[in-house]
Design an enzyme around this catalytic site. Structure first.
Site, PDB file in Angstrom:
ATOM      1  N   HIS A  16       0.466  -1.330  -0.240  1.00  0.00           N
ATOM      2  CA  HIS A  16      -0.185  -0.425   0.777  1.00  0.00           C
ATOM      3  C   HIS A  16       0.937   1.061   0.142  1.00  0.00           C
ATOM      4  O   HIS A  16       1.118   1.742   1.399  1.00  0.00           O
ATOM      5  CB  HIS A  16      -0.595  -0.158   0.836  1.00  0.00           C
ATOM      6  N   HIS A  18       1.670   5.025  -2.094  1.00  0.00           N
ATOM      7  CA  HIS A  18       0.714   5.933  -3.067  1.00  0.00           C
ATOM      8  C   HIS A  18       2.611   6.282  -3.372  1.00  0.00           C
ATOM      9  O   HIS A  18       3.279   6.581  -3.253  1.00  0.00           O
ATOM     10  CB  HIS A  18      -0.175   7.199  -3.399  1.00  0.00           C
ATOM     11  N   HIS A 196      -9.134   1.755  -1.543  1.00  0.00           N
ATOM     12  CA  HIS A 196      -9.486   2.256   0.138  1.00  0.00           C
ATOM     13  C   HIS A 196     -10.406   1.796   0.130  1.00  0.00           C
ATOM     14  O   HIS A 196     -11.920   2.669  -0.529  1.00  0.00           O
ATOM     15  CB  HIS A 196      -8.771   3.697  -0.179  1.00  0.00           C
ATOM     16  N   GLU A 199     -11.619   3.602   5.817  1.00  0.00           N
ATOM     17  CA  GLU A 199     -10.595   4.509   5.812  1.00  0.00           C
ATOM     18  C   GLU A 199     -10.800   5.561   6.803  1.00  0.00           C
ATOM     19  O   GLU A 199     -10.371   5.961   8.132  1.00  0.00           O
ATOM     20  CB  GLU A 199      -9.186   5.450   4.857  1.00  0.00           C
ATOM     21  N   ASP A 277       1.533   3.876   2.943  1.00  0.00           N
ATOM     22  CA  ASP A 277       0.909   5.128   2.175  1.00  0.00           C
ATOM     23  C   ASP A 277       1.063   6.123   1.271  1.00  0.00           C
ATOM     24  O   ASP A 277       1.675   6.046  -0.466  1.00  0.00           O
ATOM     25  CB  ASP A 277      -0.101   5.252   3.110  1.00  0.00           C
ATOM     26  N   ASP A 278       1.935   6.777   2.206  1.00  0.00           N
ATOM     27  CA  ASP A 278       2.420   8.133   1.652  1.00  0.00           C
ATOM     28  C   ASP A 278       3.744   8.486   2.412  1.00  0.00           C
ATOM     29  O   ASP A 278       3.481   9.370   2.856  1.00  0.00           O
ATOM     30  CB  ASP A 278       1.375   9.182   1.725  1.00  0.00           C
TER      31      ASP A 278
HETATM   32  N1  ADE Z   1      -4.096   8.871  -2.404  1.00  0.00           N
HETATM   33  C1  ADE Z   1      -2.896   8.839  -1.323  1.00  0.00           C
HETATM   34  N2  ADE Z   1      -3.359   8.605  -0.238  1.00  0.00           N
HETATM   35  C2  ADE Z   1      -4.589   7.752  -0.081  1.00  0.00           C
HETATM   36  C3  ADE Z   1      -4.984   8.066   1.212  1.00  0.00           C
HETATM   37  N3  ADE Z   1      -4.253   7.762   2.140  1.00  0.00           N
HETATM   38  N4  ADE Z   1      -6.586   7.752   0.683  1.00  0.00           N
HETATM   39  C4  ADE Z   1      -7.028   8.754   0.204  1.00  0.00           C
HETATM   40  N5  ADE Z   1      -6.931   7.939  -1.120  1.00  0.00           N
HETATM   41  C5  ADE Z   1      -4.700   8.263  -1.161  1.00  0.00           C
HETATM   42 ZN    ZN Z   2      -3.837   4.677   0.551  1.00  0.00          ZN
END
Ligand code: ADE
Ligand code: ZN
Length: 339
Positions: A16, A18, A196, A199, A277-278
């Site tokens: 997971h 991005h 997703h 969340e 994630d990011d």
């Molecule tokens: N795009 C990038 N990170 C995300 C996240 N945590 N939730 C939804 N969309 C995303």
């Molecule tokens: Zn994500």
């Protein structure tokens, strides 16, 4: 040896992630200069100060703005290569990577520029670093389903490079069911579906992802714990959850890491995994997420081994490669005597 060294040493998969969320402030500023793009920040310190989020949407606003510096194919290459170099240091040997083509095509960047840069870096990394990967193209759920169909049409021309489709962006008010048709077509075209869900959105969105989109993994899934029947179903059907502790903390999905549902997921027998994630926005790559959640939830070495094994079980690699990754994990773990 301490448990952090075990976390570093174990082979892991990241499921997971991005790719646009790996854009570090230094690279963002450098690409802005290289491409003549103006940003609301002058220094790394100013960027870091801006990264204070109260919810998913706060982050997404900066995330879409940040990706505006990605213009040329080599920008996408540099971004992807830099991420792979980082995860190599953290014991990641396989990565399943999301990309958001609509975040770029909406700015006049061609689908091929985006995919060309990312996939060339993935190929180089496999050759140079031995990291294998799969790409998952996400549809932005705040945009209409017709626009997702445009992305799918582009993806169909590059089936050898794109393994799956996902659903991301603003969750509340955009239930998975809105994308049933495009996911049905994507599945028909041979793409593996993930989404997703849970969340920020309710447990019902997780059920929709399963029932309407027929996903093979749920990204996050935190709020599934509000419905005990759903947790039983996820366990029975062995549907993996790709959880992201530091992301949930920074986006205030949980008030503290101690209250993260990951341990409950392990106790319920779910195929739960740890991911970043990011990472450039949330302050940690995959090992940092393992270490933070280990400490917060007092996870034991056996839990860490289970999480590392789950990362391969939940991946889309062939079964024989899953088995060899599990064997390698046992071998590495066998060498550790924890103090
Ligand atoms: N795009 C990038 N990170 C995300 C996240 N945590 N939730 C939804 N969309 C995303
Ligand atoms: Zn994500």
């Amino acid at each position: 040896m301490n448990i952090d060294s075990l976390i570093d040493a174990l082979p892991k998969a990241e499921l997971h992630l991005h790719i646009e969320g790996t854009l570090e402030p230094e690279m963002m500023l450098a690409l802005a200069r290289r491409n003549g793009v103006s940003l609301p920040y002058k220094s790394v310190e100013e960027v870091n100060t801006a990264y204070e989020f109260d919810c998913l949407q706060d982050f997404l606003d900066l995330y879409y703005n940040g990706m505006s510096v990605l213009i040329e194919e080599r920008d996408f290459y540099d971004l992807t290569y830099a991420y792979l170099e980082k995860i190599q240091q953290q014991g990641v040997i396989h990565a399943e990577i999301f990309f958001d083509p609509q975040g770029h095509t909406s700015r006049g960047i061609s689908f091929e520029t985006v995919l060309g840069g990312i996939s060339a870096a993935l190929e180089t990394a496999e050759r140079e670093m031995g990291i294998t990967s799969k790409l998952i193209m996400c549809f932005l759920r705040h945009l209409p389903e017709e626009e997702a169909f445009d992305s799918l049409e582009c993806a169909c021309k590059h089936k050898s490079l794109i393994h799956g489709v996902g659903l991301d962006s603003s969750e509340k008010g955009y239930p998975p069911g809105l994308f049933s048709k495009v996911f049905a077509e994507a599945r028909k075209q041979g793409f593996i579906p993930v989404a997703h869900a849970g969340e920020e959105g309710p447990a019902e969105y997780v059920e929709q992802a399963l029932d309407d989109l027929k996903v093979q993994r749920v990204d996050h899934g935190n709020r599934a714990f509000e419905n005990p029947q759903l947790i039983k179903r996820l366990a029975r059907e062995k549907t993996p959850l790709t959880m992201c502790p530091l992301s949930n903390l920074r986006l205030k999905g949980i008030p503290s890491l101690e209250l993260h549902p990951l341990k409950k997921a392990l106790q319920a027998g779910l195929v739960v995994t740890v991911n970043s994630d990011d990472p450039s926005y949330f302050g940690g790559y995959v090992s940092d997420n393992y270490k933070a959640i280990q400490q917060a939830l007092d996870l034991q070495p056996q839990d860490i081994i289970t999480l590392a094994k789950n990362s391969f079980t939940a991946s889309f690699i062939e079964d024989k490669h899953k088995q060899s990754a599990h064997d390698e994990i046992d071998k590495v773990a066998g060498k550790f005597t924890l103090t």
